[in-house]
Design an enzyme around this catalytic site. Structure first.
Site, PDB file in Angstrom:
ATOM      1  N   TYR A 200     -15.764   5.314   3.740  1.00  0.00           N
ATOM      2  CA  TYR A 200     -14.296   5.316   3.774  1.00  0.00           C
ATOM      3  C   TYR A 200     -13.820   3.916   4.132  1.00  0.00           C
ATOM      4  CZ  TYR A 200      -9.542   6.584   5.205  1.00  0.00           C
ATOM      5  OH  TYR A 200      -8.176   6.660   5.326  1.00  0.00           O
TER       6      TYR A 200
ATOM      7  N   HIS B 194      -3.337   5.747  14.752  1.00  0.00           N
ATOM      8  CA  HIS B 194      -4.644   5.596  14.136  1.00  0.00           C
ATOM      9  C   HIS B 194      -4.542   4.524  13.064  1.00  0.00           C
ATOM     10  CE1 HIS B 194      -2.373   8.768  12.066  1.00  0.00           C
ATOM     11  NE2 HIS B 194      -2.920   8.316  10.945  1.00  0.00           N
TER      12      HIS B 194
ATOM     13  N   HIS C 259      -0.751   3.610  11.735  1.00  0.00           N
ATOM     14  CA  HIS C 259       0.166   4.710  11.455  1.00  0.00           C
ATOM     15  C   HIS C 259       0.325   5.617  12.668  1.00  0.00           C
ATOM     16  CE1 HIS C 259       1.211   8.280   8.553  1.00  0.00           C
ATOM     17  NE2 HIS C 259       2.288   7.628   8.943  1.00  0.00           N
TER      18      HIS C 259
ATOM     19  N   GLU D 103      -3.538  15.240  11.011  1.00  0.00           N
ATOM     20  CA  GLU D 103      -4.504  14.934   9.960  1.00  0.00           C
ATOM     21  C   GLU D 103      -5.938  15.260  10.391  1.00  0.00           C
ATOM     22  OE1 GLU D 103      -4.049  10.809   9.099  1.00  0.00           O
ATOM     23  OE2 GLU D 103      -1.867  10.901   8.948  1.00  0.00           O
TER      24      GLU D 103
ATOM     25  N   HIS E 158       0.860  -1.186   0.000  1.00  0.00           N
ATOM     26  CA  HIS E 158       0.000   0.000   0.000  1.00  0.00           C
ATOM     27  C   HIS E 158       0.894   1.232   0.000  1.00  0.00           C
ATOM     28  CE1 HIS E 158      -2.865   3.043   1.244  1.00  0.00           C
ATOM     29  NE2 HIS E 158      -3.854   2.180   1.224  1.00  0.00           N
TER      30      HIS E 158
END
Length: 448
Positions: free
Chosen positions: A361, A382, A346, A352, A303
């Protein structure tokens, strides 16, 4: 043409005079609402056509490098000194600016349900609600993330922001932005950027509107470098649209609101400030349809970083470190083999702020709904919730197209501080962190 020919004697077709838009990003545009209103070969003639005044609007210092030097010449019925008066402080409502330390909240991942559209009449200036601020408006660094709620068009009211440029991210309801440079009509799925210092009013042609608003205190948004991606894909310059000149000659009283130094001021003018008959330059408002973004991604495995979805960036003085990145997560194919396909878990040096324009989403199929928001600040972990993790870990790895979805992110190098309004909002999900509770220990040293 010979050496004795003056620029005014040059015969050429007039600039664009038809309603609509001009295509391109950062172009040196020219447009006139009356034939011959735009001077030829010079910016400031002794006498402008139609009795107009010539005025320069500078979006950068005079000596900025050519690639970042922004200015436009406006040919208007009255100069902007006539669009000013004795200002007085105005009620800013829930609009806040950085630095804003009105609420000391323990650090946490945060998420909000959509803010309800009010039943009472609310114009754009009244309907801005600040969720987070970052940096310092007085040093021209950082940003603020707002929600806008509009149930009434601005009538004989106008506004400009001296603190930064404004990016409207439409989520519900159409907007008409009547600016000095021309008229912009936009719908959900589009963004509109209004540069610092540009006067405008907001109208709602089809009923109440709700959306997100990024106030950029720093360098103007620009297209990101593509690097090895090459000359194509992501946001293509040809898909950005700048309005053609469209003026008003109205001698009716109007209120002018100005945001300056973190405060709101107002004055009354005897006429409309939307009086630019012609203009040329590269400092102007524009709109962009997010659905024209051409995403790139992994076609083998793994990814990639979310930076490949950057639409626009506001650079900082540090190369590769953005004052703000505006990133979207649009429709796309997921084809990576032997790969956990949603965004990975992450911890990020950047902060963010996310919103969802429509759809679902992929990392948060539950709890994050259109019109909602989330905040993952610097170095707060998160990632996907339990359902997303289980589905992505155990699902069949066949090509899957994510359709009907559009999420976005305002990412900044500065920590984002929540306002008192955001911290106390009834829409704040107190149980947001529970979405990760179901992630169980899976480690087994005896099973590779």
């Amino acid at each position: 043409m010979n050496i004795n020919t003056s620029p005014d004697q040059i015969i050429r077709s007039s600039a664009q005079v038809t309603p609509g838009y001009m295509s391109g990003f950062g172009n040196s545009f020219e447009t006139e609402a009356l034939p011959g209103a735009l001077p030829i070969g010079r910016n400031s003639p002794q006498r402008c056509a139609y009795g107009l005044y010539a005025e320069q609007l500078s979006g950068s210092p005079f000596t900025a490098p050519r690639g970042t030097n922004e200015r436009s010449w406006l040919y208007r019925i009255r100069p902007s000194v006539k669009h000013s008066g004795r200002f007085e402080k105005a009620d800013a409502g829930l609009w806040r600016s950085a630095p804003c330390h009105e609420y000391d909240l323990p650090i946490a991942q945060m998420r909000w349900d959509p803010t309800p559209v009010p039943k009472e009449e609310v114009t754009f200036v009244q309907g801005v609600q600040t969720m987070t601020t970052a940096g310092d408006v007085n040093t021209q660094a950082g940003m603020a993330a707002h929600v806008y709620l509009i149930t009434k068009s601005m009538v004989d009211q106008h506004f400009y922001n001296a603190d930064g440029e404004l990016m409207f991210v439409l989520q519900q309801g159409n907007l008409r932005l009547v600016t000095e440079f021309g008229r912009i009509d936009a719908e959900p799925g589009e963004i509109v950027v209004i540069p610092r210092g540009v006067k405008f009013r907001v109208e709602i042609p089809n009923g109440p509107a709700r959306g997100y608003l990024c106030e950029n205190y720093g360098g103007a948004f620009t297209l990101p470098e593509r690097g090895p991606i090459g000359a194509n894909c992501l946001a293509n310059a040809r898909d950005f649209l700048t309005p053609v000149a469209n003026y008003e000659d109205k001698d009716t009283p109007t209120e002018l609101f100005v945001k300056w130094g973190g405060s709101l001021f107002k004055t009354t003018l005897p006429h409309s400030p939307i009086d630019v008959v012609a203009w040329h330059g590269n400092y102007a408002p524009y709109k962009y349809d997010l659905r024209t973004f051409s995403p790139v991604g992994a076609i083998g495995f793994d990814h990639p970083d979310p930076s490949i979805f950057t639409v626009l960036t506001s650079p900082s003085e540090t190369a590769g470190t953005a004052n703000i990145d505006f990133v979207i997560f649009p429709e796309r194919w997921m084809v990576a083999d032997n790969t956990f396909r949603p965004p990975w878990y992450h911890m990020n040096i950047m902060s963010e702020f996310m919103g969802l324009i429509y759809g679902v989403y992929d990392a948060k199929p539950q709890g994050f709904v259109p019109g909602g928001m989330s905040l993952h600040n610097c170095m707060l972990p998160h990632g996907p919730d339990r359902d997303a993790f289980e589905h992505a870990s155990n699902g069949e790895l066949k090509p899957v197209k994510l359709t009907g979805t559009m999420a976005f992110m305002f990412e900044t190098r500065y920590p984002q501080r929540v306002t008192a309004h955001a911290a106390n909002a009834s829409t704040l999900q107190d149980d947001y962190a529970d979405c990760w509770k179901g992630l169980e220990k899976r480690f087994d040293p005896n099973r590779p």
